[in-house]
Design a protein around this motif. Sequence first.
Motif, PDB file in Angstrom:
ATOM      1  N   SER A1483       8.512  -8.467  -2.465  1.00 49.90           N
ATOM      2  CA  SER A1483       8.324  -8.689  -1.031  1.00 49.90           C
ATOM      3  C   SER A1483       8.124  -7.367  -0.298  1.00 49.90           C
ATOM      4  N   GLN A1484       8.858  -6.328  -0.710  1.00 51.77           N
ATOM      5  CA  GLN A1484       8.673  -5.025  -0.068  1.00 51.77           C
ATOM      6  C   GLN A1484       7.279  -4.463  -0.349  1.00 51.77           C
ATOM      7  N   ILE A1485       6.837  -4.600  -1.594  1.00 49.56           N
ATOM      8  CA  ILE A1485       5.510  -4.100  -1.938  1.00 49.56           C
ATOM      9  C   ILE A1485       4.430  -4.863  -1.157  1.00 49.56           C
ATOM     10  N   ARG A1486       4.621  -6.171  -0.991  1.00 45.99           N
ATOM     11  CA  ARG A1486       3.634  -6.966  -0.257  1.00 45.99           C
ATOM     12  C   ARG A1486       3.581  -6.539   1.213  1.00 45.99           C
ATOM     13  N   GLN A1487       4.730  -6.267   1.816  1.00 44.09           N
ATOM     14  CA  GLN A1487       4.738  -5.816   3.202  1.00 44.09           C
ATOM     15  C   GLN A1487       4.032  -4.473   3.347  1.00 44.09           C
ATOM     16  N   LEU A1488       4.242  -3.591   2.370  1.00 46.22           N
ATOM     17  CA  LEU A1488       3.533  -2.317   2.406  1.00 46.22           C
ATOM     18  C   LEU A1488       2.030  -2.523   2.234  1.00 46.22           C
ATOM     19  N   LEU A1490       0.320  -5.102   3.285  1.00 44.60           N
ATOM     20  CA  LEU A1490      -0.214  -5.553   4.561  1.00 44.60           C
ATOM     21  C   LEU A1490      -0.434  -4.385   5.509  1.00 44.60           C
ATOM     22  N   VAL A1491       0.493  -3.426   5.504  1.00 45.84           N
ATOM     23  CA  VAL A1491       0.313  -2.229   6.323  1.00 45.84           C
ATOM     24  C   VAL A1491      -0.942  -1.484   5.888  1.00 45.84           C
ATOM     25  N   ASP A1552       9.564  -2.863 -13.085  1.00 51.13           N
ATOM     26  CA  ASP A1552       9.677  -1.745 -12.153  1.00 51.13           C
ATOM     27  C   ASP A1552       8.488  -0.802 -12.288  1.00 51.13           C
ATOM     28  N   ARG A1553       7.986  -0.676 -13.495  1.00 46.82           N
ATOM     29  CA  ARG A1553       6.825   0.194 -13.693  1.00 46.82           C
ATOM     30  C   ARG A1553       5.591  -0.400 -13.007  1.00 46.82           C
ATOM     31  N   ASP A1554       5.418  -1.717 -13.085  1.00 38.55           N
ATOM     32  CA  ASP A1554       4.285  -2.349 -12.413  1.00 38.55           C
ATOM     33  C   ASP A1554       4.326  -2.079 -10.914  1.00 38.55           C
ATOM     34  N   MET A1555       5.519  -2.245 -10.323  1.00 46.26           N
ATOM     35  CA  MET A1555       5.637  -2.022  -8.885  1.00 46.26           C
ATOM     36  C   MET A1555       5.422  -0.551  -8.533  1.00 46.26           C
ATOM     37  N   THR A1556       5.861   0.341  -9.408  1.00 44.00           N
ATOM     38  CA  THR A1556       5.639   1.770  -9.158  1.00 44.00           C
ATOM     39  C   THR A1556       4.157   2.093  -9.163  1.00 44.00           C
ATOM     40  N   LEU A1557       3.397   1.507 -10.093  1.00 38.37           N
ATOM     41  CA  LEU A1557       1.958   1.745 -10.146  1.00 38.37           C
ATOM     42  C   LEU A1557       1.275   1.215  -8.899  1.00 38.37           C
ATOM     43  N   ALA A1561      -0.822   3.279  -5.967  1.00 40.74           N
ATOM     44  CA  ALA A1561      -2.168   2.943  -5.515  1.00 40.74           C
ATOM     45  C   ALA A1561      -2.219   2.719  -4.009  1.00 40.74           C
ATOM     46  N   LEU A1562      -1.237   1.996  -3.488  1.00 40.82           N
ATOM     47  CA  LEU A1562      -1.207   1.743  -2.053  1.00 40.82           C
ATOM     48  C   LEU A1562      -1.024   3.042  -1.273  1.00 40.82           C
ATOM     49  N   SER A1563      -0.228   3.959  -1.815  1.00 40.18           N
ATOM     50  CA  SER A1563      -0.024   5.238  -1.126  1.00 40.18           C
ATOM     51  C   SER A1563      -1.337   5.981  -0.970  1.00 40.18           C
ATOM     52  N   GLY A1564      -2.143   5.990  -2.025  1.00 37.00           N
ATOM     53  CA  GLY A1564      -3.445   6.651  -1.933  1.00 37.00           C
ATOM     54  C   GLY A1564      -4.356   6.000  -0.921  1.00 37.00           C
ATOM     55  N   ARG A1565      -4.369   4.664  -0.901  1.00 39.57           N
ATOM     56  CA  ARG A1565      -5.217   3.960   0.063  1.00 39.57           C
ATOM     57  C   ARG A1565      -4.770   4.229   1.500  1.00 39.57           C
TER      58      ARG A1565
END
Length: 1612
Positions: A1483-1488, A1490-1491, A1552-1557, A1561-1565
């Motif tokens: 859920s946290q990754i999904r909210q990020l 959306l941002v 946890d590794r999947d979410m880290t990847l 990716a989202l950080s770069g975007r």
Amino acid sequence: MTGSITSINSYPNLNGGGRKESNSHKKARKLIPHPRKSSKGDVNGETHRIYGDNTDTTRLGSQRDINLSLGSLNSSLNQRRPSHPPYASSSRQQLYSHLKSQDSQNLQSQSSQDAPSETSSRFRIRIHRANNTYHVVSCGFNITVAQLTPKLNAKLLLGEERETHRLYLKERGRERILTQTERPADIVRRRLEQAGYDVSDGFELLGGEGLSFLLKFVYKSQVFGPAVCPFEQSLVIEDYERVDLSGRSLRTIPVALHQHADQITSLYLSRNPMLDLPLDFIQATSRSLTELRLSHMALKKVPPNIRCAISLTRLDLSSNRIGDLDDAYLEGIPGLKSLKVQNNRIEKLPWHFPRLRGLTTLNISNNKFRSLPVMVCQLESLRDLDISFNTISELPEELGLLRNLEHLIMVGNQITSIPPTASSLVSLRRLDCSRNLIGDLTVIGMLPKLEKLSTDYNRLNGVDLSLGPNLSAIDAGHNEITEIRVVPGPVGNPGPYTALFSLDVSYAKLSSISALALSSLPSLHTLRLTHNNIKVLPSSLGDLDYLEVLECADNLLERLPQGIGRLKRLEVLDVHENNLTELPGELWTCVSLKKLNATSNLIEKWGAPPPPTSQTGELVRTPTDDLHMHPFPDRKGSNSSVNDPFSPTRLPGLAYALEKLYLGENQFTAESLGFLSLFQKLKVLNLSFNLIQELPPGFFKNFLSDIFFAASQSPQQPQPSHKSSLEELYLSGNKLTTLPTEDLARMTRLSTLFLNGNRLQTLPQELGKVQSLTVLDVGSNVLKYNIYNWEFDWNWNFNKNLKYLNLSGNKRLQIRSNNPKLGPNGSRHSKIPDTSTKSRILDTAITSKNQPSADMQQQSLGGFTNLSQLRVLGLMDVTITTTGQSVIPDEHEDRRVRTSESTVGGMAYGIADTLGRNDHLNMLDLVHEFSSSSTHRKNEAIFAIFGRSQPPKAMPPGISGNKIAKFLRDNFVEVFNHQLAGLKKERAEGVPDALRRSFLKINQNLHDVLFSNRIKNSQAMQASSSGGSIAGPSADVHDAFVQRGGASGVVLYFRGKTMYVANAGNALAVVSRGGYPQAVSRKHDPYDRLEMSRIRAAEGWISPAGLVNDEIDISRSFGFFHLLPVVNARPDIFVWELSEHDEFVIVANRGLWDFVTYKTAVDIARRERGDPMLAAQKLRDFAISYGADGSTMIMVISISDLFRTDEARSREGSIVDPQPFRVPKTIITDRGLSRLQDEVPAPTGHLALVFTDIRNSTHLWDVNRGMNTAWRLHNTLLRRKLRFCGGYEVKTEGDAFMCAFPTTMAAVWWSLAVQMELLDQEWPLEILECEDGKPIYDHDNQLIAQGLSVRMGIHCGAPLCEVDPVNHRMDYFGPMVNRSARINSSAAGGQIMCSEEVIREIKAKLHNGPQTPQSDVQPPEAVDNVRRLGLSIIEVGAVKLKGLELPEQLSLIYPAPLIARHNLREVVADSDASGSRVQFSVSQIRQLGLVCLRLESLATSRIFKEMSDRKSSIQSVSQGTENDNEEEEDPLYIYGDPNLLLPPLDEKTSSDRDMTLVLDALSGRIENAVAKIRERALIGSVKDALTSVIDIKRGCLDERTLESLLNIIQGI
């Protein structure tokens, strides 16, 4: 089991546990303080025979004993008063049950001649009358004042008086009337418990008269209303505007104030017994009174008439018993701006509280709030708010409404976070949130007006340099900080933070500090990084042009940063306790540096100063260029170069600035001290504990500065004057055999000289010419010379100003009172030169003819009585033979003389101390051995210290505050003997009971002595005043300071093989068990949660600075009677069963413990454990080097002597060992390791190998920033234990260790000890919150895993040995090594895997198994320690190891307390395991995500909306179809499905590794989108600028220019 410790808590019900039977002090859990449990008699009710003194006498009138028993008691423990302290005795329930069974009449009288009642149902209490007579009543706990009053009237009063008397309670300097429902006996019981007494023994210690020590009941008349105070009869008030009547025992407003009520603006009535203010008086002052103080008056309600004081602006109701403000209606005072209600019992505020709209200052600290009331947040005008020391756990979201708030103090709560709305506190200037549980302060740090932020003692894991424009000071010490992060600042302030002047990140977990972080703080004046794990400081430190103070002590620094010489304003540099090997030459250019502390490093040399330059910038060759080659030049250089500021050959700037230089415990030799000749203003030099074996003859010439002046007789030829600025010189522990004499007499300012711990046999006669010398320590040398040979050797009588002289430890030194070689006309006496000078020095020994008589000369030279200023004289182990007159001066309040041997009770001990700043005694020691003639007192001894480290700041100079410490020292043994003799075996009372009662009883005796002397002194003053004497006021000032003073104390009582330790205050004791420190005392810190609760229950309070009642920084102590019972003398008691593993115990006051950790102190003393005297002196010298400036006292007791079978004592490791100094074979670059015993030689032949590895270390290094600090803690622990257990570090690879041991049991001991101590490490918070390091408990709630998890493998055999040609260390090869590595790989985290050969050795030594060829060589120390730790073996069976053909029989071993680890499921070390302290969710990754989508849409000038946001009706669809053309032209919204646009994640299957990847990716975007938005914003601003130019210049531009501009705009 030997070696166990029991802590007997100071209050019976402090932890809420009930009492149990028998000798509970021997059954407590190890190292866990627990409530003291009572004896068996508690159950039977036999221990509660509480009654007054059976021998009461009448002072001025007859005595009447009234016995008030209980009729029918239906009360229980739950019926006690709400104000009862939470730590009260839990045995009250048994007592009440016992009282219920009493069959007695209600209120029957008894004659005073009758014996006191033996029932436990009544207290015998003295009721005093106004004429100073008293009467004894015996009443139960539930007897109220209403029940008591009729009988008091019947027995004590005549008919007309009966209706006009009331019962008063006097305590704490105030008096109040008891209400009809209050219970006097219950008040007594509660006061006893608050003062530290157990109800079972309170009256036995206090007696009937002693109860006035705490409180006093008075039955007084009120026939004409409230009695007139004696003060009121002589009331003279000169200023009626500001009236201060505090503490005058007023019960009503004086008449004189009524007459001038309209003139009063400020009225102080604190500490008076009045309960209300007359309405007519308040109304009369309603137009003038602006300030009213009613603190410390025991008010339970706000006086109702205060609401009529409508002109009030400041109201102080602090330190009362107010439970609420519901009926106060303070909103009727429209101008009230300041309200102080701290230290009350308020839990909530009334709903109408926000009506105080003008309130600007509110103090509700030290109350009972569990959350900050929302009503406070509605006070929009509030500027100062203090909510400290409540139990507030959260702050409301409405906190942001306080937009005018400037100061917010919330120290000592349980707040975990700051709400986001705090960003609205735009006026906040200061925030102090120390001692909470806050983990993030990012919101606060960016406030626009914030100037000071105090966040020490929280749970911060990082410091974000995203700061507001005015933030000047950050105090973030004692946190879990692992990183100083640089983040973008607020919009409009992107540059460096030029406002920040002070940054404190000491006592954290920093492993490094980035260059970017330092460069962003260019205006720093103070930077404190003490007690971290920093190894390298960045060179950008030199860019801090304004830096004045740099503290980086107790780190791992290997070198000072390049560029440090650019710090031209640096005044203090503290880098002690690091791993520095050299001081760089750059330091010579620090032209403002006044203090340099580099103690406890590995420094061998100081780099040469840079070559001087001429005015033109050219290098100039001077004699000082080769200073490193000629360490002691004949002169400091030419006079012109030293004094001419325009000389081209001036000395480096540091030579003129440095005043204090601390270089103790380094590796300097005499050849490397050439730099000393450069310093011109050096005042303090510490070179203790280096490798200086001999000082060159011209050593003291280095401290002489050549100052030239023009003589009147020859003005053209200046005359030189040599002046020394040196005041303190420390040369302890350097193996010096002689002290140079050249220029020693010219040290005219030298006042302190430490030469202890050397090899000096004589002292030069020139030392007697240093008349300024006041402190001289030459203890623990080998002095042996004729003290009467004053022409060549030193004699102390020539230094008349000596205040501290220590000769202890010189066992060869003999002092005789007579010398047969000296006759009446001895030639030596007749050769005294310069009789005028010597007559001043030996004025009592020189006759009128300048010819000394033999008797007087012998007395003056052989004795110490002529040293009138002497405060401390140490002569322990010195041979003293006297005939006739004594040569030793007498002790008194301000002088301590030690002449005993250094062995008591079969234990050697040593003492070291300092005077401190006021040159008076502040600490005293007590050593007493009980007579061994009687068998029951054999092997009994007491060691104790009493006093204060620092005198009160307000104490005038010349006054000694040592009276309290001397009384305690002189009387403790007698009191303790009396309490031991009074123990009742039927109650199963023991030594802890005697110690507790001794502390309380001697404190009571101290009170009686001090305050009885006050009465005598006041009478003497009255008598002397009539005769015109002026001596009275000074004595009165001295007594006033003494009566308000106090002293900490710690007492160690040895009986056989048991040690009992009792302490009150900050004097503490620490035991060394096999090199591991174990505290056997508790510091009574007001910040401690248990102490805080006790203080609050006793109606005390704690200031944000940590001071009890804003006065003292300890919560328990002897003395401080004006704070009783808030500060009492009840001790914490520890019972320690001694064993062969115990080495010594260190007893010291805060002068040591405030500057030296337990571990460091044990390491230092352990090097000298063969000589406890030297160990104590060394600890003292280290404390001085680390910054101690108060009175320090240290005692080291060698408890290992109790287990010695031989008489001779070992001096192994002593620096006075006659053996040549041994330089370690290997170069050690860790200061902590260098203090330990030397590493064992590399074992060969049959040996044991241990391999270790950290579980999941690779993953932790990748994702957990606390791993760097944790890894260093891990390495330090393993290396320390190798020294203790006799292991050899072969090599390391990453975080894996390979170690060799000469014996198998030593390897087992090391492995078990490491696993146990890994639990006690101070791991970073990031490690403790990740999956691999979180705490794990077994079924009994015992901690079995925490922090890094280390696997180990042990195997023994005979490998191939070969010395590595590069690092010159032994390495091992062959199949045995391979097998050891594979065994380690088969273990899981926290496990110790052993081969069959190892298990065979273990069983042979511990389980009587078959002996092996190596069984006889196993060290007994290792075997004993393995038994002490406990060992559990679990057979694994045959295991196929990688690379080995045959399976190996393996077994697991665990320390016995950690056997539950075997049931833990091993986590496979894969990359998906969580190593981060932040646990992500889908859920946290999904909210990020959306941002991310919204930002990407904004980058295209559109707004992203999810598909679900669109209307799905047919009408909306058709409408959308009709407008398709418009949307295609310039659509504002973009619709999409996030599930399709974002990477797929599933709550159940995603690792946890999947979410880290995905996060990466989202950080770069997001970064790309933000960059695009920034670019579009910049282009938009350019376009707008061009358009505006066109509008402005319209009509002024030709057609071609306009066309060009339009093309540019369209291109943009």
